[in-house]
Scaffold this motif. Structure first.
Motif, PDB file in Angstrom:
ATOM      1  N   PHE A  16      73.485  50.333  72.970  1.00  0.00           N
ATOM      2  CA  PHE A  16      74.908  50.625  73.155  1.00  0.00           C
ATOM      3  C   PHE A  16      75.124  52.120  72.962  1.00  0.00           C
ATOM      4  CE2 PHE A  16      74.850  46.185  71.630  1.00  0.00           C
ATOM      5  CZ  PHE A  16      75.646  45.572  72.595  1.00  0.00           C
ATOM      6  N   ASP A  17      76.287  52.590  73.389  1.00  0.00           N
ATOM      7  CA  ASP A  17      76.687  53.972  73.128  1.00  0.00           C
ATOM      8  C   ASP A  17      75.642  54.952  73.673  1.00  0.00           C
ATOM      9  OD1 ASP A  17      78.292  55.979  72.197  1.00  0.00           O
ATOM     10  OD2 ASP A  17      77.649  55.838  70.100  1.00  0.00           O
ATOM     11  N   ASP A  18      75.323  54.780  74.985  1.00  0.00           N
ATOM     12  CA  ASP A  18      74.346  55.650  75.671  1.00  0.00           C
ATOM     13  C   ASP A  18      73.001  55.718  74.949  1.00  0.00           C
ATOM     14  OD1 ASP A  18      76.139  56.232  77.676  1.00  0.00           O
ATOM     15  OD2 ASP A  18      76.982  57.955  76.616  1.00  0.00           O
ATOM     16  N   GLY A  19      72.606  54.600  74.384  1.00  0.00           N
ATOM     17  CA  GLY A  19      71.283  54.544  73.760  1.00  0.00           C
ATOM     18  C   GLY A  19      71.245  54.981  72.308  1.00  0.00           C
ATOM     19  N   LYS A  20      72.400  55.427  71.780  1.00  0.00           N
ATOM     20  CA  LYS A  20      72.399  55.877  70.367  1.00  0.00           C
ATOM     21  C   LYS A  20      72.215  54.690  69.415  1.00  0.00           C
ATOM     22  CE  LYS A  20      75.468  59.877  71.009  1.00  0.00           C
ATOM     23  NZ  LYS A  20      76.194  59.477  72.234  1.00  0.00           N
ATOM     24  N   ALA A  23      70.534  47.910  69.462  1.00  0.00           N
ATOM     25  CA  ALA A  23      70.829  46.615  68.827  1.00  0.00           C
ATOM     26  C   ALA A  23      69.625  45.687  68.872  1.00  0.00           C
ATOM     27  CB  ALA A  23      72.028  45.961  69.505  1.00  0.00           C
ATOM     28  N   LEU A  24      68.839  45.771  69.953  1.00  0.00           N
ATOM     29  CA  LEU A  24      67.600  44.978  70.055  1.00  0.00           C
ATOM     30  C   LEU A  24      66.465  45.916  70.425  1.00  0.00           C
ATOM     31  CD1 LEU A  24      68.823  41.845  72.090  1.00  0.00           C
ATOM     32  CD2 LEU A  24      68.474  41.996  69.615  1.00  0.00           C
ATOM     33  N   ARG A  25      65.323  45.717  69.762  1.00  0.00           N
ATOM     34  CA  ARG A  25      64.182  46.612  69.983  1.00  0.00           C
ATOM     35  C   ARG A  25      62.930  45.786  70.258  1.00  0.00           C
ATOM     36  NH1 ARG A  25      65.018  51.492  66.231  1.00  0.00           N
ATOM     37  NH2 ARG A  25      67.143  51.280  65.482  1.00  0.00           N
ATOM     38  N   GLY A  26      62.764  45.403  71.516  1.00  0.00           N
ATOM     39  CA  GLY A  26      61.524  44.726  71.911  1.00  0.00           C
ATOM     40  C   GLY A  26      61.356  43.328  71.360  1.00  0.00           C
ATOM     41  N   VAL A  27      62.396  42.508  71.497  1.00  0.00           N
ATOM     42  CA  VAL A  27      62.328  41.128  70.986  1.00  0.00           C
ATOM     43  C   VAL A  27      61.572  40.246  71.993  1.00  0.00           C
ATOM     44  CG1 VAL A  27      63.696  39.073  70.430  1.00  0.00           C
ATOM     45  CG2 VAL A  27      64.428  41.324  69.614  1.00  0.00           C
ATOM     46  N   GLY A  46      71.234  42.234  64.857  1.00  0.00           N
ATOM     47  CA  GLY A  46      70.992  41.977  66.280  1.00  0.00           C
ATOM     48  C   GLY A  46      70.973  40.501  66.649  1.00  0.00           C
ATOM     49  N   LYS A  47      71.275  39.625  65.664  1.00  0.00           N
ATOM     50  CA  LYS A  47      71.189  38.172  65.914  1.00  0.00           C
ATOM     51  C   LYS A  47      72.121  37.730  67.041  1.00  0.00           C
ATOM     52  CE  LYS A  47      72.708  36.949  61.809  1.00  0.00           C
ATOM     53  NZ  LYS A  47      73.126  38.208  61.201  1.00  0.00           N
ATOM     54  N   ARG A  52      73.547  36.343  72.760  1.00  0.00           N
ATOM     55  CA  ARG A  52      74.399  36.603  73.927  1.00  0.00           C
ATOM     56  C   ARG A  52      73.585  37.097  75.127  1.00  0.00           C
ATOM     57  NH1 ARG A  52      79.934  37.068  72.817  1.00  0.00           N
ATOM     58  NH2 ARG A  52      80.193  38.752  74.308  1.00  0.00           N
ATOM     59  N   CYS A  53      72.407  37.655  74.868  1.00  0.00           N
ATOM     60  CA  CYS A  53      71.526  38.050  75.977  1.00  0.00           C
ATOM     61  C   CYS A  53      70.878  36.827  76.644  1.00  0.00           C
ATOM     62  CB  CYS A  53      70.430  38.995  75.488  1.00  0.00           C
ATOM     63  SG  CYS A  53      70.984  40.697  75.214  1.00  0.00           S
ATOM     64  N   LEU A  54      70.792  35.715  75.910  1.00  0.00           N
ATOM     65  CA  LEU A  54      70.118  34.532  76.466  1.00  0.00           C
ATOM     66  C   LEU A  54      70.883  33.942  77.649  1.00  0.00           C
ATOM     67  CD1 LEU A  54      68.827  32.624  73.292  1.00  0.00           C
ATOM     68  CD2 LEU A  54      67.617  34.270  74.734  1.00  0.00           C
ATOM     69  N   ASN A  55      72.203  34.146  77.691  1.00  0.00           N
ATOM     70  CA  ASN A  55      72.927  33.696  78.895  1.00  0.00           C
ATOM     71  C   ASN A  55      73.659  34.856  79.566  1.00  0.00           C
ATOM     72  OD1 ASN A  55      75.034  34.088  77.186  1.00  0.00           O
ATOM     73  ND2 ASN A  55      75.913  32.050  77.374  1.00  0.00           N
ATOM     74  N   LEU A  56      73.170  36.073  79.264  1.00  0.00           N
ATOM     75  CA  LEU A  56      73.649  37.295  79.916  1.00  0.00           C
ATOM     76  C   LEU A  56      75.128  37.606  79.652  1.00  0.00           C
ATOM     77  CD1 LEU A  56      70.879  37.697  81.082  1.00  0.00           C
ATOM     78  CD2 LEU A  56      71.901  38.027  83.321  1.00  0.00           C
ATOM     79  N   LEU A  57      75.669  37.106  78.532  1.00  0.00           N
ATOM     80  CA  LEU A  57      76.987  37.608  78.117  1.00  0.00           C
ATOM     81  C   LEU A  57      76.850  39.074  77.725  1.00  0.00           C
ATOM     82  CD1 LEU A  57      78.568  34.689  76.049  1.00  0.00           C
ATOM     83  CD2 LEU A  57      79.197  35.461  78.332  1.00  0.00           C
ATOM     84  N   GLU A  58      75.653  39.445  77.268  1.00  0.00           N
ATOM     85  CA  GLU A  58      75.276  40.856  77.146  1.00  0.00           C
ATOM     86  C   GLU A  58      74.140  41.087  78.137  1.00  0.00           C
ATOM     87  OE1 GLU A  58      76.678  43.159  75.532  1.00  0.00           O
ATOM     88  OE2 GLU A  58      77.669  42.286  73.783  1.00  0.00           O
TER      89      GLU A  58
END
Length: 247
Positions: A16-20, A23-27, A46-47, A52-58
């Motif tokens: 987030f925030d242009d990479g600053k 939230a997730l680092r190689g899960v 990052g839980k 939320r990445c599992l169904n692409l809400l993120e």
């Protein structure tokens, strides 16, 4: 439980925030069909982003999420079709306040699964019976307690006949005496063989119901294993420190 991978996560990154903020680092992890995976860890670890990445809400910054062999991070994939296979329950119930409970539950199956009104209502009523709320079918959300609303949110997701249920801290907004009634519904689902990924602070639930517990911190999976491994025999110092605080 079969060893049949339903979701495969590889190298998942979310910035987030242009990479600053990473939230997730190689899960990387696989979720098997019928498995109950409980994700624990401190706030900000990052839980929820992972869930939320599992169904692409993120939308992940990098890495892949493969569901039943389909890489859903591929922009050409119809993500809405895949989301129909994944029920999601949040902290807040997101029920439509101007609709009865029955209408809340039948709207999506009629619209997205092309079910008839009679079919959708029959399924909804059988699910309401299961969670002891059949008598509330014609009530409005404002007439229900928090625990009742969250049970409705769970069975509303089940009306779509999902293959996976994702829970994002489903009890954290509830009064303590209502937590048990929601966890009981989730335990029943687990017993019925539903594939579940649950982000929660309820360590008793994790210990009792999970097939596997994942401990996350600073956007990484620090340790994962059976509840006995994690709660009784954690090998990582960071896991031990966290559990000492919460148990």
């Amino acid at each position: 439980m079969t060893t049949d991978t339903i979701i495969s996560v590889q190298g998942l990154e979310k910035h987030f925030d242009d990479g600053k903020l990473k939230a997730l680092r190689g899960v990387t992890t696989d979720i098997q069909r019928g498995e109950v995976v409980v994700v624990i860890g401190p706030s900000g670890s990052g839980k929820s982003t992972f869930l939320r990445c599992l169904n692409l809400l993120e939308i992940p910054t990098a890495g892949t999420v493969t569901v039943e062999g389909v890489d859903i991070t591929n922009p050409r994939v119809n993500i809405n079709k895949h989301r129909e296979k994944m029920g999601m329950v949040f902290q807040h119930f997101n029920l439509f306040p101007h609709m009865t409970i029955l209408k809340n539950m039948t709207l999506a199956p009629m619209k997205l699964l092309n079910k008839s009104k009679a079919e959708a209502e029959e399924k909804a009523m059988s699910l309401l019976k299961r969670v002891g709320l059949a008598d509330r079918a014609n009530a409005y959300p404002s007439q229900l307690s928090g625990g009742q609303k969250q049970r409705i949110a769970i069975v509303r997701a089940l009306c779509m006949e999902p293959q996976v249920m994702l829970f994002d801290e489903p009890t954290s907004a509830l009064d303590p005496e209502m937590v048990g009634e929601v966890l009981d519904v989730m335990k029943q689902l687990a017993e019925d063989g539903m594939t579940m990924v649950v982000v929660t602070h309820e360590m008793g639930f994790a210990r009792e119901v999970a097939d596997r517990v994942i401990f996350m911190d600073e956007g990484r999976i620090i340790e994962e294993g059976t509840p006995a491994d994690i709660f009784g025999n954690a090998t990582e110092q960071r896991t031990q420190d966290f559990l000492r605080k919460v148990l």
